[in-house]
Structure formats: structure tokens, C-alpha cells
Scaffold this active site. Structure first.
Site, PDB file in Angstrom:
ATOM      1  N   CYS A 170       0.858  -1.179   0.000  1.00 29.29           N
ATOM      2  CA  CYS A 170       0.000   0.000   0.000  1.00 29.29           C
ATOM      3  C   CYS A 170       0.894   1.228   0.000  1.00 29.29           C
ATOM      4  CB  CYS A 170      -0.897  -0.029   1.240  1.00 29.29           C
ATOM      5  SG  CYS A 170      -2.097   1.321   1.344  1.00 29.29           S
ATOM      6  N   HIS A 171       0.347   2.390  -0.384  1.00 28.92           N
ATOM      7  CA  HIS A 171       1.147   3.609  -0.429  1.00 28.92           C
ATOM      8  C   HIS A 171       0.746   4.621   0.632  1.00 28.92           C
ATOM      9  CE1 HIS A 171      -1.961   4.030  -3.816  1.00 28.92           C
ATOM     10  NE2 HIS A 171      -2.468   4.629  -2.750  1.00 28.92           N
ATOM     11  N   TYR A 258     -12.986   4.081  10.107  1.00 26.83           N
ATOM     12  CA  TYR A 258     -12.456   2.998  10.929  1.00 26.83           C
ATOM     13  C   TYR A 258     -12.672   3.229  12.415  1.00 26.83           C
ATOM     14  CZ  TYR A 258      -9.855   2.666   6.543  1.00 26.83           C
ATOM     15  OH  TYR A 258      -9.498   2.620   5.224  1.00 26.83           O
TER      16      TYR A 258
END
Length: 488
Positions: A170-171, A258
Site C-alpha cells: 500500500c502507499h 475505521y
């Protein structure tokens, strides 16, 4: 060097092009083979034409093949990269639309929350098919590089059940570090050193140093609050920084999904988000962006093809991990990055079976993670809430247990802050029925879910969300691009 890289989901044209050009920036890799595979013959031919144009313009011996036969693409591959979106935008629209009926307002919906969990249910059976093909057809010891979301769930399934050497990429960490370097006034990103650890999309900058000087909480808060842009776009992230003491990697919109605190009421959503761009918290923002991007690419394809005729420029190599990992493994030029792997003691206060994202070094011997990291307690507590949801979601996807799936959604932090158990049970039934064609493991559960829905008395509402925007037309996008050029 000569080896084969298979890219599954290569019809994700822009991202595939980025991976391709990054990898060809490594001088030793000019003679390798790229095998592209996707369900869409149309998209495959578009991306193959672009990559062929790059090869031709740079007079490279690189071989590019394209096929809808995945097993053929995987034959003899040393590396397999996945960037699939199972169900495409059609299924993704339901990930956003159906939860809104129950008051759950998501910005992205691809990691956890109701949308992310169902996304995982669609992906995991396919991920296991990939792993089976890799075991049977790829080069012995082939490495699987997963870019597809939900990152933790997909990687968990591939490692635990697919039995393939897998790393999730992931970045988010790189993007967060770029922000921090900017607000601190660094002349270049290389001046900032950091340790970032946690789980994907909930990774925390637990140690920051600018030119060797440690950066504390108060200095970082002051720097973000003084920034003319981020002080408005990242209000929620800054609030979490103030309360937790560390900065999160993920965008304002992503992070809001989240946690159980910021998107639980419509008035709270509008208080914490910023509408200057989708990523800062817009309802269904990534769905709108993805739809517009697809439409724009289809219309402007000749221009993308023409741009592919330009010479490769190694100075424009991106910070996506894939090319750097391959370079380190093949040439022994050491690379430091942040990778998604099984915990197994890397982070001391997270579960051992979890997929964590943390620093590691890559060389010929593989990916070597830094062990013994302990997260601040609040960060660990937040991560553990998501890990428990991820674990149940993976097990539900493997077993096809719709009751376990409902329990996973019930325990999601944002869902639990908004919805009652009765609403969650009905919502999951509705999502499983709507997406049945992509959920083979729930085939036996669908008839009973339909029956329950026909008798349900749980009320829903027709709600677009607290901050929804319409998908812009090609004409609108073109006019906006023209205006930006004239202004700049």
C-alpha cells in the site's frame, strides 16, 4: 536478467502502467516478460497497446502478453501482482448504497465497515483461486504481491489459507510521510526518517526525525494547524493526533470510517470532513472518483496512448513498493519499506495471527521485518478492534457462514456506533442477496436471506448521505481541467 511477472487485474489501466514503468526503470529488468490478465478483453487490449507503445518508444526487448486465461498468464511467473476489484463498480456501488439505507455513511468502504467487509467476501474466494494457480503453475517459490483491498483480509487469506509467499503493499505510509515532511518545512522527503507501524490504513508514525532531530507531538500539531491547506482538509486526523499523540497514515475520509466517533451522526460528519476533494470525507467519494476516472479514461484514451510514446524517465519512478522490492530481491540493492505481513511477534501488543503493516528491509534473502515494536496503547486498541472484525470476516468468507459474517459486521466500529443488531442482520441479508453472483460461498444462504427480507419489518430510509456529490460528466471534467490550466 530474464524472468516473468504476471499482473492479475491488469485492466486497471492507470495503475498497471505505473507498475510497468516503475519496474522498467531498473536497468537490469529490460529483458523481462510481463503477462497481463483480466476478465475484460477490452481493458486488456487498451493497456497492452499502451505498454507496447512504451516498449517500442524506448527500444526495449521487454515482452508483453495479454490473455483472459489467468492460468496461462501465471505459467512460470516468478512474481504475481494482484490489483483486482471483484465485482467492479457495480458491486462497489452496493457497498455504499445499501449501508446508507441503514444510516451508515462511508467515504471509501473498501477496508472494513460494511462495504469493506462485503468487498472481502467477494475477493477472498478469488484470491484463493489465484493462490491455487500460483502453487500449480508459477515458478517454485513465486512471490505474490497483493495490492488489492481489503488489504489485510486478502493478505490474511492468501497466507493462512492460500499457502503462498505473500506480501501486501500500500502507499498510505509514503503519502502520510510526504504530508509530514511538507508541514515541517523539509526541503526534500529524504530529510524525514520515521518508524510507522500498525495495520493497513491504521498505521501510526510512532517515531519521527527531521534531519536526525526527534519531532514531538506538540511540534507536529502546531505544524499541521499552521498549514493553510491541511489544517482544513485533515481536521479529523489532526484531532486524532491531539488525542492519541501520533499521526495516522490514512486520509481524513478513510480514517473516519475505521473509528466509531466521527461519522455516527450526519451533523458530526459535516463538521469533520472537507469537500475540496473526495478523499477528505465525502459520502461515497471514492466511488464517484472511480466512476469519473473510468469514464474519463475511456473518452480520452487516444491521449493516453500518445503520451506512452515518451521516453522513460527514471527520475519519475514512483514510490510504489513493487519495483523497489523486485529490484532488491534480484540485485541485492537493499530497500527499506513498510509491508503487510503476518505479525508473528513483529508488533508486541497486537495479535500474532493479524496482518500488520510495519517497517522491513528487502535484499536477496527476502523481506526482513523489524521485530519488537510496541504501539502506543490507544493505537493498539484501535487496531485490535479492526483486527477482530478482519479475522471474523476472513473466517466467514472461507466457511460461507452468514451468521459469522453478520457478527463481523456487527462488531465493526462504525457500524456498531450507528446501527442496531436487527438492522445489521437485515442489511447483511440485503447485501448478500444483491451481490450473490460474486459470493459463491453463500449460495446456500441466499434463499433463506431472501425469505427473511420478504418478512422483515426493520425500517430503512432513502438517504444519499451527509455529503454526497453527483458523478460529473465528461464535459464537466473537461471544463474543470481547462479552467485549472488557465488558472495555473
Amino acid at each position: 536478467m530474464s524472468f516473468k511477472i504476471a499482473i492479475i487485474g491488469a485492466g486497471s489501466v492507470g495503475f498497471t502502467k505505473k507498475l510497468f514503468t516503475d519496474i522498467l526503470c531498473v536497468p537490469e529488468f529490460s529483458d523481462i516478460e510481463f503477462a497481463l490478465t483480466d476478465l475484460s478483453e477490452h481493458n486488456l487490449q487498451m493497456i497492452k497497446a499502451i505498454l507496447d507503445r512504451i516498449v517500442e518508444a524506448n527500444r526495449l526487448p521487454t515482452k508483453v502478453t495479454a490473455t483472459t486465461d489467468r492460468r496461462k498468464a501465471l505459467e512460470g511467473a516468478r512474481y504475481v501482482i494482484s490489483c483486482v476489484r471483484v465485482g467492479g463498480l457495480e458491486a462497489y456501488a452496493d457497498d455504499i448504497r445499501i449501508p446508507l439505507k441503514y444510516g451508515i455513511d462511508q467515504c471509501v468502504g473498501d477496508t472494513i465497515c460494511a462495504g469493506g467487509i462485503l468487498y472481502g467476501q467477494r475477493n477472498i474466494p478469488v484470491i484463493l483461486d489465484f493462490c491455487k494457480d500460483i502453487r500449480e503453475l508459477a515458478e517454485p517459490g513465486a512471490k505474490f504481491l497483493n495490492y488489492a483491498n481489503p488489504m489485510a483480509m486478502n493478505t490474511w487469506a492468501a497466507i493462512e489459507y492460500g499457502k503462498v509467499d505473500t506480501v501486501g503493499l500500500c502507499h498510505g505510509v509514503q503519502h502520510g510521510a510526504e504530508q509530514i515532511a511538507e508541514v515541517l518545512g523539509a526541503k526534500s522527503h529524504s530529510e524525514l526518517d520515521y518508524v510507522c507501524s500498525g495495520i493497513n490504513h491504521q498505521t501510526w508514525f510512532i517515531d519521527l526525525r527531521l534531519n536526525g532531530r526527534r519531532i514531538g507531538k506538540d511540534e507536529l500539531i502546531a505544524a499541521f494547524e499552521a498549514h493553510p491547506v491541511y489544517s482544513q482538509q485533515e481536521k479529523l486526523r489532526i484531532d486524532v493526533l491531539k488525542r492519541f499523540g501520533v499521526y495516522s497514515t490514512e486520509s481524513n475520509g478513510h480514517l473516519s470510517e475505521y473509528l466509531p466517533w466521527y461519522r455516527k451522526r450526519p451533523d458530526e460528519i459535516t463538521r469533520w470532513i472537507d469537500m475540496s476533494d473526495w478523499i477528505h470525507g465525502e459520502t461515497g467519494g471514492y466511488l464517484r472518483y472511480s466512476t469519473e476516472t473510468r469514464n474519463w479514461f475511456e473518452t480520452e484514451y487516444p491521449q493516453f496512448l500518445e503520451a506512452a510514446s515518451k521516453p522513460l524517465d527514471a527520475s519519475k519512478r514512483s514510490n510504489e513498493h513493487a519495483s523497489h522490492i523486485l529490484e532488491a530481491l534480484e540485485t541485492n540493492r537493499v530497500y527499506r519499506g513498510h509491508f503487510n505481513v503476518k505479525n508473528s511477534g513483529i508488533i508486541t501488543n497486537l495479535p500474532q495471527d493479524a496482518i500488520i503493516e510495519s517497517p522491513g528491509f528487502v535484499d536477496r534473502f527476502g523481506i526482513n521485518m523489524t521485530s519488537g515494536i510496541t504501539l502506543p496503547e490507544a493505537c493498539a486498541a484501535t487496531c485490535i478492534s479492526s483486527i477482530n472484525v478482519q479475522r471474523m470476516s476472513v473466517h466467514a468468507a472461507i466457511s460461507g457462514d452468514i451468521d459469522l459474517l453478520k457478527l463481523a459486521v456487527l462488531h465493526d466500529p462504525l457500524v456498531g456506533a450507528v446501527s442496531t443488531p436487527e438492522e445489521v442482520w437485515q442489511m447483511v441479508d440485503e447485501m448478500v442477496v444483491a451481490q450473490a453472483r460474486w459470493l459463491p460461498q453463500y449460495a446456500d444462504a441466499v434463499p433463506e436471506a431472501k425469505e427473511r427480507l420478504s418478512k422483515s419489518k426493520v425500517k430503512t430510509r432513502d438517504w444519499a448521505g451527509a455529503a454526497r456529490r453527483n458523478v460529473r460528466s465528461i464535459e464537466e471534467l473537461r471544463a474543470e481541467k481547462t479552467a485549472l490550466k488557465q488558472a495555473g
